[in-house]
Design a protein around this motif. Structure first.
Motif, mmCIF file in Angstrom:
data_model
loop_
_atom_site.group_PDB
_atom_site.id
_atom_site.type_symbol
_atom_site.label_atom_id
_atom_site.label_comp_id
_atom_site.label_asym_id
_atom_site.label_seq_id
_atom_site.Cartn_x
_atom_site.Cartn_y
_atom_site.Cartn_z
ATOM 1 N N VAL A 379 21.222 -11.910 -29.417
ATOM 2 C CA VAL A 379 22.208 -11.346 -30.350
ATOM 3 C C VAL A 379 22.905 -10.142 -29.733
ATOM 4 O O VAL A 379 24.132 -10.005 -29.813
ATOM 5 N N LEU A 380 22.131 -9.261 -29.088
ATOM 6 C CA LEU A 380 22.711 -8.055 -28.486
ATOM 7 C C LEU A 380 23.670 -8.419 -27.360
ATOM 8 O O LEU A 380 24.783 -7.885 -27.285
ATOM 9 N N ASN A 381 23.251 -9.320 -26.475
ATOM 10 C CA ASN A 381 24.112 -9.685 -25.347
ATOM 11 C C ASN A 381 25.405 -10.339 -25.821
ATOM 12 O O ASN A 381 26.482 -10.082 -25.258
ATOM 13 N N ARG A 382 25.306 -11.173 -26.839
ATOM 14 C CA ARG A 382 26.508 -11.818 -27.360
ATOM 15 C C ARG A 382 27.440 -10.784 -28.002
ATOM 16 O O ARG A 382 28.668 -10.849 -27.860
ATOM 17 N N THR A 383 26.840 -9.806 -28.693
ATOM 18 C CA THR A 383 27.634 -8.745 -29.319
ATOM 19 C C THR A 383 28.320 -7.878 -28.270
ATOM 20 O O THR A 383 29.513 -7.577 -28.373
ATOM 21 N N LEU A 384 27.557 -7.462 -27.248
ATOM 22 C CA LEU A 384 28.136 -6.646 -26.182
ATOM 23 C C LEU A 384 29.214 -7.412 -25.421
ATOM 24 O O LEU A 384 30.229 -6.840 -25.011
ATOM 25 N N GLN A 385 28.982 -8.704 -25.242
ATOM 26 C CA GLN A 385 30.000 -9.520 -24.569
ATOM 27 C C GLN A 385 31.278 -9.561 -25.393
ATOM 28 O O GLN A 385 32.382 -9.399 -24.858
ATOM 29 N N TYR A 386 31.136 -9.747 -26.696
ATOM 30 C CA TYR A 386 32.318 -9.811 -27.562
ATOM 31 C C TYR A 386 33.100 -8.493 -27.547
ATOM 32 O O TYR A 386 34.326 -8.495 -27.519
#
Length: 936
Positions: A379-386
């Motif tokens: 979830v964190l990596n996807r959020t930071l990527q976005y």
């Protein structure tokens, strides 16, 4: 419990912890060794030899005992306890020489470094203590637990009476006679001895009760279990959280506020007090349940293991200190109950099947925690990527509930509580979380605030997004010298700017801090700062690591200097500290192709000589450098402008939907010229863009109006999607809450995408356009003197392939990126062409942020090879080898982690742990140190 006699436990409980301790100590020693005296280094060496000797002896004995099929002997157990305690005593007695606090800054020390020796030797001490208890408690003999409990309880009572009654009987003069070295050592040894005796009788009493089959003891077992397994653990959690008394701090032993700690405490207590019925299925389920929660019991035993030696002091100082003993007592009871269940179930299952059953159950909690953490990582990596490295052509939709839980978890593991003995949240769990999820880095409070604003609509006004390098207590430039030399081989200039800085503020600890703009095609290739009388050249390092080191050194009031990119071509330059009227010298080397001017703190600095300069265009397969003279020959053209409305679709706009629609329609009615090809983007957590057709109003009404006003994303997406086209957007934000919009800093990195004008506009409720800058504090209105010009001309550059690039008409050189994907090949040291290729590489990360996650490490390494500073690198001057070693360690940490994570907050503050608890841990250490001072 008798299984602990197996010598294989030596590998797990002695050799492994000592091995880890040796590795951690070696890593710490390599950082601080340059700050240690020969005497300090000798003590480190003696300590390492002692630990290595213990490791070798234990490994050798274990191999011998296994080969002979012998159990661990009583004699070997006693020798090991004596050796470990003696080593601990010598360690804490010499702690001021092992870690000279007046010589070594706190930030160079690993978290809780002082407690490492205690933490990693305690498993061995506890193991051998348990073996001594087993040997001295034979089953064939009737053992009385209450005698052991009475002896154990009498010890803290005796200490209390001695401290409060006996010592006050001595006058100060008589007490001074006890200051000799003999009494100093004798009292310390006495303290250690009574502590060991206390734990021996306490553990022995619990072991007798837990293993007793007598009906009388059986009745008392239930009462003991209720208190030890159920009531005490929950009381301990509540006390640690400050429910009853927060005078000694909240969460001082760790952050155990998560509801699962209480659920598991309750479940574990219930499983412990459940009766042992003669039923196969019931006992199987009970055995599995107890095996599952045994990890919970073991966890708190390991957490409090380093504090067991000071638990007597805790009991004397405050009565509730006896709760520190609960994990020890619970571990003995829990292990005993599991052993009984195992013996009973052997009638129906083989030992191997029961062991596999227990092992599987033991892995339930660790596997569950790991699964939750891996989901947090996803979830964190996807959020930071976005947010930070998005693919603008990709449609993102994140699970907001999962994100909120993940953010709460991240916050709970951060070092928010300065009274926590453990630097980060929950002991063991937080380091595991930081390793698995955070790559041993962190998410700064600013980024957490941005995430909460974007997805939850929580706006934190205290988070200042913009750069302010002003300082009231600031040093000033008092002299400038320049030296430019023309490199005939590269046809470039190498220019040094030598500065003399003086603190005229009248105050000490001043800082020189300024920012300045580099022209296109100009880069920093070296830096120096005088530290005392020594000229120290800067170390080119990864920017986040350099900024973290600078912040730490600055807190220590030492001598750092730093240069790094802010946004676009803007450079931050800092030197610290300056005493009152102090003069310091520093210098920056620039490599540039054309003569240029640098504006620095109000001074205009001219570099290079036009008569030695060639004004040719440099073009490769991937990038073009156009000199100012070559740009002057280009055709001037006007692209077609169109309105691109960025409409607030956040939770703040929900109450004024119709008002915003009416405002836009009224504006279009008076400005139809640029409305024919208009676009509109609905900006909330996500950005939805469409042509401004007749049904845009209904589309706007159908938005979810949740989260924040993510204006940064909307502007970047609009600019990049129009880049290189023959029309360009007039960006118009429509919102009643522009101050709550999410904009990181500014859009200077994208200046190549808005060659006509560095402005965007806010459509006010009076249907007027309010200008805002894209490059300087975008949320603040620019002065009314700026004219809203919608038809500015630009310069058109046509390549041989027929591509057209639009450049600003500003009498400055320009860099043009021809391809978004490029391979720059091998870079050369201080080569201008290598710098140009690296700049092109950086620009690809701006145009296509999704490739930067993998490509930024290559750019950093290319920058190191070329020795030319790029946006992800920084020049830093430090004053000693220890700081350089720490910089190298932090740099490795950053380069191995997620690009969007941080090393620390923007402003680091020194932690202030609870003095009462620290006194409990090192009370006798402080006593020893005080005695030594007086003896000197």
């Amino acid at each position: 419990m008798k299984n602990l006699l197996n010598p294989i436990w030596i590998f797990l409980l002695n050799a492994l912890p000592v091995s880890i301790l040796l590795l951690l100590g070696l890593g710490q020693f390599n950082i601080i060794k340059s700050l240690l005296t020969p005497e300090n280094i000798a003590i480190w060496q003696y300590l390492a030899i002692a630990l290595l000797s213990i490791w070798v002896i234990n490994i050798g004995y274990a191999i011998y005992a296994i080969s002979k099929k012998h159990n661990i002997s009583l004699c070997f157990s006693i020798i090991n306890i004596v050796a470990a305690i003696a080593l601990l005593y010598l360690y804490f007695y010499n702690i001021d020489k092992i870690i000279p606090f007046d010589q070594i800054p706190q930030w160079m020390m690993s978290d809780n470094m002082i407690l490492y020796m205690l933490a990693f030797l305690m498993p061995s001490i506890a193991h051998y203590m348990a073996l001594i208890v087993i040997y001295l408690t034979p089953n064939e003999k009737e053992n009385r637990p209450w005698i052991n409990f009475l002896i154990a309880l009498s010890i803290p009572l005796a200490v209390y009476l001695f401290v409060n009654i006996i010592i006050p009987l001595f006058s100060c003069n008589n007490f001074e006679t006890l200051q000799g070295k003999f009494m100093q050592h004798a009292i310390t040894v006495l303290f250690i001895s009574i502590t060991v005796i206390f734990f021996f009788f306490l553990t022995r009493g619990i072991y007798i009760v837990a293993s007793s089959k007598d009906d009388f003891f059986g009745r008392y077992q239930f009462v003991i279990k209720v208190f030890v397994a159920l009531i005490f653990p929950i009381l301990g959690l509540l006390l640690n959280h400050g429910i009853f008394d927060n005078s000694i701090g909240i969460n001082i032993f760790g952050n155990f506020t998560n509801v699962w700690f209480y659920i598991l405490a309750l479940l574990n207590g219930v499983l412990m007090i459940m009766p042992a019925k003669e039923d196969k299925i019931y006992r199987t389920l009970l055995f599995i349940g107890r095996s599952i929660t045994f990890i919970y019991t073991l966890y708190f035993f390991l957490v409090f293991l380093p504090f067991l030696l000071v638990s007597i002091i805790a009991i004397v100082v405050f009565g509730a200190g006896f709760l520190m003993l609960t994990p020890l007592m619970l571990l003995v009871i829990h292990a005993s109950e599991l052993s009984k269940d195992f013996v009973y179930l052997k009638h129906w299952y083989s030992s191997r099947k029961l062991s596999m059953m227990a092992l599987s159950a033991l892995l339930v909690i660790p596997a569950s925690v790991t699964g939750v953490y891996l989901n947090d990582k996803r979830v964190l990596n996807r959020t930071l990527q976005y947010i930070y490295t998005p693919d603008y052509n990709k449609d993102y939709r994140l699970n907001v509930r999962s994100l909120e839980r993940t953010i709460n978890t991240i916050r709970s593991h951060k070092n928010a509580n300065r009274q926590n003995l453990f630097s980060q949240g929950a002991p063991f769990l937080s380091p595991y979380f930081n390793w698995l999820v955070m790559d041993n880095m962190m998410l700064s409070d600013k980024k957490i605030a941005d995430i909460e604003n974007i997805f939850f609509g929580k706006n934190d006004a205290s988070q200042d997004r913009f750069i302010n390098d002003n300082s009231e207590n600031k040093a000033q430039i008092t002299n400038i010298n320049t030296n430019s030399k023309y490199d005939e081989n590269q046809h470039v200039w190498r220019s040094w700017i030598d500065l003399e800085l003086t603190n005229k503020s009248g105050f000490g600890l001043a800082e020189y801090s300024t920012s300045f703009e580099l022209p296109e095609g100009c880069w920093i290739s070296d830096y120096y700062l005088y530290v005392g009388d020594k000229k120290e050249f800067g170390i080119l390092s990864e920017k986040k690591a350099a900024m973290w080191i600078y912040s730490q050194i600055r807190n220590e009031r030492r001598d750092p200097g730093i240069l790094h990119y802010l946004t676009g071509n803007r450079i931050m330059f800092k030197v610290f500290p300056f005493s009152s009227d102090e003069v310091r010298k520093t210098g920056i080397e620039l490599i540039h192709r054309e003569p240029t001017e640098i504006s620095l703190d109000g001074y205009t600095i001219t570099l290079g000589d036009p008569k030695y300069t060639t004004a040719e265009t440099i073009e490769t397969a991937d990038v073009i450098y156009l000199s100012s003279s070559q740009k002057a020959k280009l055709d001037s053209v006007s692209r077609k402008p169109y309105f691109h409305f960025l409409v607030d679709a956040s939770s703040c706009a929900k109450g004024n939907i119709e008002g915003i629609i009416e405002r836009i329609n009224n504006f279009i009615a008076y400005n139809k010229e640029f409305a024919d090809s208009a676009k509109i983007s609905f900006v909330g957590s996500y950005v939805t863009t469409m042509a401004m057709s007749k049904d845009w109003e209904q589309s706007y009404r159908s938005q979810s109006f949740a989260g924040g006003f993510f204006l940064d994303r909307a502007i970047r997406k609009a600019l990049l999607q129009s880049y290189g086209k023959n029309s360009y957007p007039l960006l118009v934000a429509v919102s009643d809450s522009l101050d709550k919009a999410v904009i990181y800093i500014d859009f200077a990195d994208l200046s190549f995408a808005f060659p006509e004008s560095p402005l965007f506009y806010l459509l006010t409720d009076s249907v007027n356009l309010e200008p805002h800058s894209l490059v300087i504090e975008p949320l603040n209105r620019v002065p009314d003197t700026i004219v809203n010009a919608f038809r500015n001309s630009v310069l058109a550059y046509r390549t041989e392939e027929g591509d057209i690039f639009y450049l600003p008409d500003n009498n400055q050189p320009s860099i043009v990126l021809k391809n978004n994907v490029l391979n720059i090949g091998k870079v050369e040291e201080k080569a201008w062409l290598s710098a140009l290729m690296m700049q092109a590489q950086w620009r690809t990360h701006i145009v296509a942020p999704d490739i930067s996650e993998k490509g930024w490490v290559d750019l950093v390494r290319n920058s190191f090879t070329a020795k030319i500073m790029m946006p992800p690198t920084s020049y830093l001057v430090v004053e000693n080898e220890a700081q350089k070693a720490m910089l190298a360690r932090k740099q490795r940490q950053v380069l191995a982690g997620n690009k969007s994570l941080d090393l620390g907050e923007e402003e680091e503050r020194m932690s202030e742990p609870s003095m009462i608890v620290l006194a409990l841990i090192v009370a006798f250490v402080l006593w020893c140190l005080e005695r030594r001072k007086k003896l000197r």
